[in-house]
Design a protein around this motif. Structure first.
Motif, PDB file in Angstrom:
ATOM      1  N   ARG A   1       0.836  -1.192   0.000  1.00 43.57           N
ATOM      2  CA  ARG A   1       0.000   0.000   0.000  1.00 43.57           C
ATOM      3  C   ARG A   1       0.875   1.248   0.000  1.00 43.57           C
ATOM      4  N   ARG A   2       0.550   2.204  -0.862  1.00 46.52           N
ATOM      5  CA  ARG A   2       1.333   3.424  -0.941  1.00 46.52           C
ATOM      6  C   ARG A   2       1.134   4.269   0.307  1.00 46.52           C
ATOM      7  N   PRO A   3       2.187   4.934   0.768  1.00 46.57           N
ATOM      8  CA  PRO A   3       2.048   5.849   1.902  1.00 46.57           C
ATOM      9  C   PRO A   3       1.264   7.087   1.512  1.00 46.57           C
ATOM     10  N   ALA A   4       0.882   7.881   2.501  1.00 49.32           N
ATOM     11  CA  ALA A   4       0.124   9.103   2.255  1.00 49.32           C
ATOM     12  C   ALA A   4       0.945  10.078   1.419  1.00 49.32           C
ATOM     13  N   PRO A   5       0.273  10.937   0.621  1.00 50.36           N
ATOM     14  CA  PRO A   5       1.007  11.917  -0.190  1.00 50.36           C
ATOM     15  C   PRO A   5       1.845  12.850   0.673  1.00 50.36           C
ATOM     16  N   GLY A   6       2.959  13.298   0.094  1.00 50.05           N
ATOM     17  CA  GLY A   6       3.835  14.224   0.798  1.00 50.05           C
ATOM     18  C   GLY A   6       4.418  15.237  -0.154  1.00 50.05           C
ATOM     19  N   PRO A   7       4.955  16.334   0.355  1.00 47.08           N
ATOM     20  CA  PRO A   7       5.506  17.391  -0.496  1.00 47.08           C
ATOM     21  C   PRO A   7       6.930  17.099  -0.941  1.00 47.08           C
TER      22      PRO A   7
END
Length: 298
Positions: free
Chosen positions: A12-18
């Motif tokens: 599962r992909r991690p949460a979006p980040g900058p």
């Protein structure tokens, strides 16, 4: 999508980040390579494959916000913005990454002012911010094969090149790379010492995307050789119509083991990514049904 089940399953992909753009440069093939420095350290990412991709999140046309606003959090942006202001997602394969420098490189094909990602990449300057989700990925060259075959267009080139650069020692590979024309030829990847790699340049020269690539792979006879006992690992990605035709060539016409083949459409003619992703499951189901019918009729 057919991925090699001998490889570990996707996580599962991690949460979006900058991330911040730290460098930009033009490269052969009418492309731009951007170097991004993610807020989350690259060393903390799960980067064990050669087909890693990220989902870049762009403000939509007419957006009243930007990633330059530090109060906009990529992890929660979809929960706080109205529907017409939600980020537009585009998928790109990582060309390379550097854990010490904390950077990743992404290559963009530039099509003038068409689309969202291309025009942004063509004009963006170091210091700009973007957000992404990922990385995902599931494939790398596995040892135990006597030969590897890579086939794809420009959208698959970063993953193909990364795969070539990580071939097992002493292996051989055939690379079929479809490009616009000779003037837009990409720099060839450098294989590990002791590996033997042949790059077949397949130029469209005005032909429909994928048609010349299908012709080149079929005429090579490599699938028949694999069916006769040359254990071969396949990595085939790019435009969906090409995937449809090469799936039939590999699985129906030559009866290759699906476990030896990673094959998937990255995009489809006449569709933006949102449309393709919404229809991809149905498209794949139709392909699989046609393949089953063709095999049953033999």
């Amino acid at each position: 999508m057919t991925d090699n089940p001998r490889q570990p399953a996707r996580r599962r992909r991690p949460a979006p980040g900058p991330a911040t753009v730290t460098a930009t440069r033009r490269i052969p093939g009418g492309m731009v390579r951007l170097t991004l420095s993610p807020e989350k350290p690259v060393s903390a990412m799960d980067l064990q494959y050669t087909d890693h991709y990220v989902k870049l999140l762009f403000p939509p046309v007419g957006a009243t916000w930007s990633w330059e606003d530090a109060t906009i959090d990529p992890a929660t942006v979809r929960d706080v913005l109205p529907k017409d202001q939600l980020p537009v997602m585009r998928t790109y394969t990582l060309r390379s990454w550097d854990t010490e420098a904390n950077t990743v490189d992404i290559d963009f094909v530039i099509h003038g002012d068409q689309g969202i990602a291309g025009p942004w990449a063509a004009e963006v300057q170091p210091g700009a911010r973007i957000a992404f989700a990922g990385p995902g990925g599931a494939w790398r060259p596995s040892p135990g094969y006597s030969r590897y075959v890579f086939a794809g267009d420009e959208s698959a080139a970063p993953a193909i090149f990364a795969g070539v650069e990580n071939l097992p020692a002493g292996s051989s590979a055939e690379v079929f790379l479809e490009e616009e024309d000779a003037a837009h030829a990409l720099d060839a990847p450098v294989a590990p010492e002791g590996s033997e790699v042949t790059v077949h340049r397949v130029y469209r020269d005005g032909a429909v995307h994928g048609t010349e690539l299908v012709r080149a792979v079929v005429e090579s006879g490599l699938a028949a050789e694999a069916a006769s006992g040359t254990r071969t690992s396949w990595f085939v990605h790019g435009v969906a119509e090409m995937i449809r035709d090469l799936r039939r060539h590999l699985f129906v016409d030559n009866g290759l083991d699906r476990a030896d083949v990673s094959i998937s459409g990255y995009w489809r003619l006449g569709m933006v990514e949102d449309e393709w992703q919404a229809s991809k499951r149905e498209f794949n189901a139709e392909i699989e049904a046609a393949e089953a019918a063709a095999q049953a009729a033999r």
